[in-house]
Design a protein around this motif. Sequence first.
Motif, PDB file in Angstrom:
ATOM      1  N   ASN A   1      11.801 -31.811 -13.095  1.00 26.44           N
ATOM      2  CA  ASN A   1      12.923 -32.724 -12.897  1.00 26.44           C
ATOM      3  C   ASN A   1      14.241 -32.127 -13.385  1.00 26.44           C
ATOM      4  O   ASN A   1      15.285 -32.327 -12.748  1.00 26.44           O
ATOM      5  N   ALA A   2      14.208 -31.370 -14.463  1.00 28.47           N
ATOM      6  CA  ALA A   2      15.427 -30.706 -14.952  1.00 28.47           C
ATOM      7  C   ALA A   2      15.912 -29.678 -13.928  1.00 28.47           C
ATOM      8  O   ALA A   2      17.115 -29.454 -13.773  1.00 28.47           O
ATOM      9  N   LEU A   3      14.989 -29.085 -13.222  1.00 29.03           N
ATOM     10  CA  LEU A   3      15.317 -28.033 -12.268  1.00 29.03           C
ATOM     11  C   LEU A   3      15.708 -28.570 -10.899  1.00 29.03           C
ATOM     12  O   LEU A   3      16.632 -28.049 -10.259  1.00 29.03           O
ATOM     13  N   PHE A   4      15.028 -29.620 -10.421  1.00 27.76           N
ATOM     14  CA  PHE A   4      15.174 -30.005  -9.024  1.00 27.76           C
ATOM     15  C   PHE A   4      15.760 -31.383  -8.741  1.00 27.76           C
ATOM     16  O   PHE A   4      16.058 -31.670  -7.584  1.00 27.76           O
ATOM     17  N   LEU A   5      15.929 -32.230  -9.737  1.00 27.70           N
ATOM     18  CA  LEU A   5      16.466 -33.561  -9.446  1.00 27.70           C
ATOM     19  C   LEU A   5      17.843 -33.457  -8.801  1.00 27.70           C
ATOM     20  O   LEU A   5      18.077 -33.972  -7.713  1.00 27.70           O
ATOM     21  N   GLU A   6      18.754 -32.783  -9.452  1.00 31.27           N
ATOM     22  CA  GLU A   6      20.110 -32.690  -8.888  1.00 31.27           C
ATOM     23  C   GLU A   6      20.185 -31.706  -7.736  1.00 31.27           C
ATOM     24  O   GLU A   6      20.814 -31.983  -6.720  1.00 31.27           O
ATOM     25  N   GLN A   7      19.542 -30.558  -7.853  1.00 29.42           N
ATOM     26  CA  GLN A   7      19.644 -29.518  -6.828  1.00 29.42           C
ATOM     27  C   GLN A   7      18.949 -29.889  -5.531  1.00 29.42           C
ATOM     28  O   GLN A   7      19.421 -29.554  -4.449  1.00 29.42           O
TER      29      GLN A   7
ATOM     30  N   ARG B   1       9.485 -19.805  -6.768  1.00 28.39           N
ATOM     31  CA  ARG B   1       9.915 -18.796  -7.745  1.00 28.39           C
ATOM     32  C   ARG B   1      10.722 -19.447  -8.863  1.00 28.39           C
ATOM     33  O   ARG B   1      10.532 -19.142 -10.043  1.00 28.39           O
ATOM     34  N   ARG B   2      11.602 -20.344  -8.505  1.00 29.35           N
ATOM     35  CA  ARG B   2      12.416 -21.017  -9.527  1.00 29.35           C
ATOM     36  C   ARG B   2      11.533 -21.841 -10.463  1.00 29.35           C
ATOM     37  O   ARG B   2      11.732 -21.834 -11.681  1.00 29.35           O
ATOM     38  N   PHE B   3      10.544 -22.546  -9.905  1.00 27.23           N
ATOM     39  CA  PHE B   3       9.640 -23.342 -10.735  1.00 27.23           C
ATOM     40  C   PHE B   3       8.775 -22.435 -11.603  1.00 27.23           C
ATOM     41  O   PHE B   3       8.604 -22.687 -12.806  1.00 27.23           O
ATOM     42  N   PHE B   4       8.241 -21.380 -11.019  1.00 24.05           N
ATOM     43  CA  PHE B   4       7.434 -20.412 -11.768  1.00 24.05           C
ATOM     44  C   PHE B   4       8.237 -19.882 -12.966  1.00 24.05           C
ATOM     45  O   PHE B   4       7.737 -19.860 -14.098  1.00 24.05           O
ATOM     46  N   ASP B   5       9.459 -19.456 -12.724  1.00 28.05           N
ATOM     47  CA  ASP B   5      10.292 -18.909 -13.801  1.00 28.05           C
ATOM     48  C   ASP B   5      10.564 -19.949 -14.887  1.00 28.05           C
ATOM     49  O   ASP B   5      10.533 -19.632 -16.079  1.00 28.05           O
ATOM     50  N   ALA B   6      10.823 -21.198 -14.479  1.00 27.82           N
ATOM     51  CA  ALA B   6      11.079 -22.258 -15.458  1.00 27.82           C
ATOM     52  C   ALA B   6       9.828 -22.559 -16.282  1.00 27.82           C
ATOM     53  O   ALA B   6       9.918 -22.786 -17.495  1.00 27.82           O
ATOM     54  N   LEU B   7       8.664 -22.556 -15.639  1.00 30.40           N
ATOM     55  CA  LEU B   7       7.412 -22.761 -16.379  1.00 30.40           C
ATOM     56  C   LEU B   7       7.200 -21.635 -17.387  1.00 30.40           C
ATOM     57  O   LEU B   7       6.860 -21.886 -18.549  1.00 30.40           O
ATOM     58  N   ALA B   8       7.380 -20.415 -16.939  1.00 26.80           N
ATOM     59  CA  ALA B   8       7.191 -19.270 -17.836  1.00 26.80           C
ATOM     60  C   ALA B   8       8.181 -19.326 -18.992  1.00 26.80           C
ATOM     61  O   ALA B   8       7.798 -19.084 -20.146  1.00 26.80           O
TER      62      ALA B   8
END
Length: 184
Positions: free
Chosen positions: A17-23, A157-164
């Motif tokens: 949600n921090a990554l994709f709610l607004e974007q 890729r963006r989610f993977f990087d945020a998880l890592a």
Amino acid sequence: MCSEKAVDGDSLSDVFNALFLEQEGTVLRGGASEPLYEPAQASQPAIIHYREDFAASALHEVAHWCIAGPSRRKLLDYGYWYEPDGRDAITQQRFALVEAKPQALEWCFAQAAELGFRLSLDNLDGAQELHAIENFRALVQRAARDYQGQGLPNRARRFFDALADRFNPGFKVEDLSFEGKLAA
């Protein structure tokens, strides 16, 4: 490296949600009895519902979202067909072809979050021929290796990087391992 924070559905939702709610105008939400994707409505974001607080369900549903193109993301559950448990061998084979890529992404996400991964045949009361299970394992493994070699789709890729970053600092796509036999 072991993460200090527990990895559960809520923590995965926080990252998503921090990554994709607004974007992307999309939220990840647990607590559902069954997974479901609801497209955005007027001023409401799209919602990816996952089962209860199961981290694996959250990662799997995000994988489907990462693969779905813009037109699919306008449809309830991406417009995909779903046959309930008890599928025959032919229908299970169709399931395997559709599910290989999402499960490969889920496996990548699980490693980024330091979670285990289990292959999901999703057909407990139906056809479970050994050769079909082995073929599905091979499809998922091949798709995972392809993602590693060719690169993850942009949102994946963006989610993977945020998880890592949150759960497994320093872990990169190059560090993924797809060796060994997948548990089903």
